[in-house]
Design an enzyme around this catalytic site. Structure first.
Site, PDB file in Angstrom:
ATOM      1  N   ASP A  36       0.860  -1.180   0.000  1.00 60.39           N
ATOM      2  CA  ASP A  36       0.000   0.000   0.000  1.00 60.39           C
ATOM      3  C   ASP A  36       0.898   1.232   0.000  1.00 60.39           C
ATOM      4  O   ASP A  36       1.522   1.556   1.011  1.00 60.39           O
ATOM      5  CB  ASP A  36      -0.893  -0.018   1.245  1.00 60.39           C
ATOM      6  CG  ASP A  36      -1.814   1.187   1.315  1.00 60.39           C
ATOM      7  OD1 ASP A  36      -1.708   2.086   0.448  1.00 60.39           O
ATOM      8  OD2 ASP A  36      -2.640   1.247   2.248  1.00 60.39           O
ATOM      9  N   ILE A  37       0.967   1.925  -1.131  1.00 62.28           N
ATOM     10  CA  ILE A  37       1.914   3.033  -1.239  1.00 62.28           C
ATOM     11  C   ILE A  37       1.559   4.200  -0.315  1.00 62.28           C
ATOM     12  O   ILE A  37       2.411   5.040  -0.032  1.00 62.28           O
ATOM     13  CB  ILE A  37       2.063   3.534  -2.689  1.00 62.28           C
ATOM     14  CG1 ILE A  37       0.755   4.143  -3.209  1.00 62.28           C
ATOM     15  CG2 ILE A  37       2.570   2.425  -3.599  1.00 62.28           C
ATOM     16  CD1 ILE A  37       0.908   4.878  -4.532  1.00 62.28           C
ATOM     17  N   ALA A  60      -1.120   4.663  -9.332  1.00 59.81           N
ATOM     18  CA  ALA A  60      -1.677   6.015  -9.297  1.00 59.81           C
ATOM     19  C   ALA A  60      -3.196   5.954  -9.228  1.00 59.81           C
ATOM     20  O   ALA A  60      -3.805   4.964  -9.624  1.00 59.81           O
ATOM     21  CB  ALA A  60      -1.255   6.804 -10.535  1.00 59.81           C
ATOM     22  N   THR A  62      -6.104   7.187 -11.137  1.00 61.59           N
ATOM     23  CA  THR A  62      -6.266   7.704 -12.498  1.00 61.59           C
ATOM     24  C   THR A  62      -7.726   7.957 -12.873  1.00 61.59           C
ATOM     25  O   THR A  62      -8.004   8.343 -14.009  1.00 61.59           O
ATOM     26  CB  THR A  62      -5.647   6.727 -13.526  1.00 61.59           C
ATOM     27  OG1 THR A  62      -6.240   5.437 -13.361  1.00 61.59           O
ATOM     28  CG2 THR A  62      -4.142   6.631 -13.350  1.00 61.59           C
ATOM     29  N   THR A 101       1.579  13.241 -16.231  1.00 57.06           N
ATOM     30  CA  THR A 101       0.499  13.516 -17.169  1.00 57.06           C
ATOM     31  C   THR A 101       0.535  14.950 -17.684  1.00 57.06           C
ATOM     32  O   THR A 101       1.041  15.863 -17.000  1.00 57.06           O
ATOM     33  CB  THR A 101      -0.857  13.273 -16.469  1.00 57.06           C
ATOM     34  OG1 THR A 101      -1.926  13.723 -17.288  1.00 57.06           O
ATOM     35  CG2 THR A 101      -0.932  14.004 -15.141  1.00 57.06           C
ATOM     36  N   ASP A 102      -0.035  15.164 -18.860  1.00 60.06           N
ATOM     37  CA  ASP A 102      -0.197  16.519 -19.388  1.00 60.06           C
ATOM     38  C   ASP A 102      -1.177  17.327 -18.544  1.00 60.06           C
ATOM     39  O   ASP A 102      -1.226  18.556 -18.641  1.00 60.06           O
ATOM     40  CB  ASP A 102      -0.697  16.455 -20.832  1.00 60.06           C
ATOM     41  CG  ASP A 102      -2.081  15.831 -20.941  1.00 60.06           C
ATOM     42  OD1 ASP A 102      -3.062  16.568 -21.137  1.00 60.06           O
ATOM     43  OD2 ASP A 102      -2.194  14.593 -20.833  1.00 60.06           O
ATOM     44  N   TYR A 125      -7.142  15.626 -10.146  1.00 56.24           N
ATOM     45  CA  TYR A 125      -6.176  14.623 -10.612  1.00 56.24           C
ATOM     46  C   TYR A 125      -4.860  15.289 -11.016  1.00 56.24           C
ATOM     47  O   TYR A 125      -3.769  14.888 -10.593  1.00 56.24           O
ATOM     48  CB  TYR A 125      -6.760  13.833 -11.780  1.00 56.24           C
ATOM     49  CG  TYR A 125      -5.756  13.014 -12.537  1.00 56.24           C
ATOM     50  CD1 TYR A 125      -5.175  11.889 -11.965  1.00 56.24           C
ATOM     51  CD2 TYR A 125      -5.374  13.363 -13.837  1.00 56.24           C
ATOM     52  CE1 TYR A 125      -4.231  11.130 -12.660  1.00 56.24           C
ATOM     53  CE2 TYR A 125      -4.437  12.620 -14.533  1.00 56.24           C
ATOM     54  CZ  TYR A 125      -3.866  11.502 -13.939  1.00 56.24           C
ATOM     55  OH  TYR A 125      -2.934  10.776 -14.631  1.00 56.24           O
ATOM     56  N   TRP A 149      -3.233  10.135 -23.124  1.00 58.78           N
ATOM     57  CA  TRP A 149      -4.113   9.309 -23.952  1.00 58.78           C
ATOM     58  C   TRP A 149      -3.615   7.861 -24.048  1.00 58.78           C
ATOM     59  O   TRP A 149      -3.424   7.301 -25.127  1.00 58.78           O
ATOM     60  CB  TRP A 149      -4.244   9.899 -25.344  1.00 58.78           C
ATOM     61  CG  TRP A 149      -4.827  11.279 -25.410  1.00 58.78           C
ATOM     62  CD1 TRP A 149      -4.920  12.185 -24.405  1.00 58.78           C
ATOM     63  CD2 TRP A 149      -5.396  11.912 -26.569  1.00 58.78           C
ATOM     64  NE1 TRP A 149      -5.508  13.342 -24.847  1.00 58.78           N
ATOM     65  CE2 TRP A 149      -5.812  13.210 -26.180  1.00 58.78           C
ATOM     66  CE3 TRP A 149      -5.577  11.521 -27.884  1.00 58.78           C
ATOM     67  CZ2 TRP A 149      -6.413  14.112 -27.062  1.00 58.78           C
ATOM     68  CZ3 TRP A 149      -6.162  12.410 -28.767  1.00 58.78           C
ATOM     69  CH2 TRP A 149      -6.590  13.687 -28.370  1.00 58.78           C
TER      70      TRP A 149
END
Length: 287
Positions: A36-37, A60, A62, A101-102, A125, A149
């Site tokens: 469990d991070i 992550a 997401t 991520t962008d 996010y 994407w």
């Protein structure tokens, strides 16, 4: 080289482990059942047991829309969890690759985002991934790779969603004013392992090549390559396609840092989509 891969049940983690095995590296995959991070003690325990030389931190939160109503849970995974991974890497000296991520950018304008452009996330996010980046930037043996994407064999993704919808509906609406480029996890995982074989740390942008497109353009190509006819696809604006989380209009990423550091860019996204449709059994190699 022994590599610990977090989020091993996800799209990217799955392919990273396959690529590591292909190159005869020792891959140790962990998901929430094994580590469990968000629990620092859990992370340290696994790191002390495995003693990895490198870590690919794919774990992550997401679910972009769900993050809007679960901000603290999302932050616990993407920010606190990443800080725990960074701390453990520092302790054992492991290299770290952090997929981001962008969405850390504002999503405005039309100019491709460069790796060190100002970050201004437009949703929960994106903000929590930005906070994760800040933790990673404190470590001098780390790569931050921003992707967009994403589609791969293991798990849900946009391509699978389109295929499923096209088999049950005669008409589909997709936004035509959000622009970016797809990323195939099979291709991405190969580049990730290439990076692990170097010490060219820093921030990189990675998607497949082939230019910038809209989600609407992507849908048309998916249906074309999958030989699905008789489905009308309507281009719509983001204003007509409301979601809980605001999406970026501009997901264009400047990937020039890859070539500048001697890395081979990913193949054309249309070629990647073709190979992916074969991989998931949607079309034959002869199609």
């Amino acid at each position: 080289m022994k590599v610990l891969v977090t989020g091993s049940n996800g799209q990217l983690g799955y392919d990273v482990i396959k690529e590591l095995n292909k190159r005869s590296y020792e891959a140790v995959g962990v998901d929430i059942a094994e580590m469990d991070i968000t629990d620092a003690a859990s992370v340290i325990s696994v790191f002390e047991k495995e003693r990895p030389d490198a870590v690919v931190h794919c774990a992550a939160w997401t679910a972009v829309d769900l993050a809007e109503s679960n901000e603290e849970k999302c932050r616990a995974v993407n920010a606190t969890g990443t800080q725990n991974i960074v701390n453990a890497c520092i302790k054992c000296g492991a290299k770290l690759i952090y997929p981001s991520t962008d969405y850390v950018f504002s999503g405005e304008g039309e100019t491709p985002w460069k790796p060190y452009d100002e970050r201004s996330p437009l949703n929960v996010y994106g903000m929590t991934k930005y906070e994760g980046e800040l933790a990673v930037e404190e470590y001098d043996k780390a790569f931050i790779i921003r992707i967009a994407w994403v589609f791969g064999k293991n798990g849900k993704n946009f391509v699978k969603t389109v295929l499923n919808l096209a088999k049950t509906r005669n008409e589909l609406n997709f936004v035509a004013d959000q622009i970016g480029t797809p990323t195939y996890t099979y291709d991405l995982s190969r580049l990730i392992v290439d990076m692990l074989e170097t010490e060219k740390y820093g921030t990189y942008h990675i998607t497949n090549e082939g230019g910038y497109i809209s989600w609407y353009d992507f849908v048309l190509e998916i249906l074309k390559q999958a030989n699905i006819c008789g489905v009308k696809v309507n281009p719509v604006s983001s204003d007509e396609f409301k979601t809980a989380a605001k999406r970026p209009y501009n997901s264009r990423l400047d990937k020039s840092a890859l070539k500048e550091n001697g890395f081979v860019p990913l193949p054309d996204w249309k070629d990647a989509l073709h190979r992916y449709l074969i991989e998931i059994g949607e079309i034959n190699e002869s199609d």
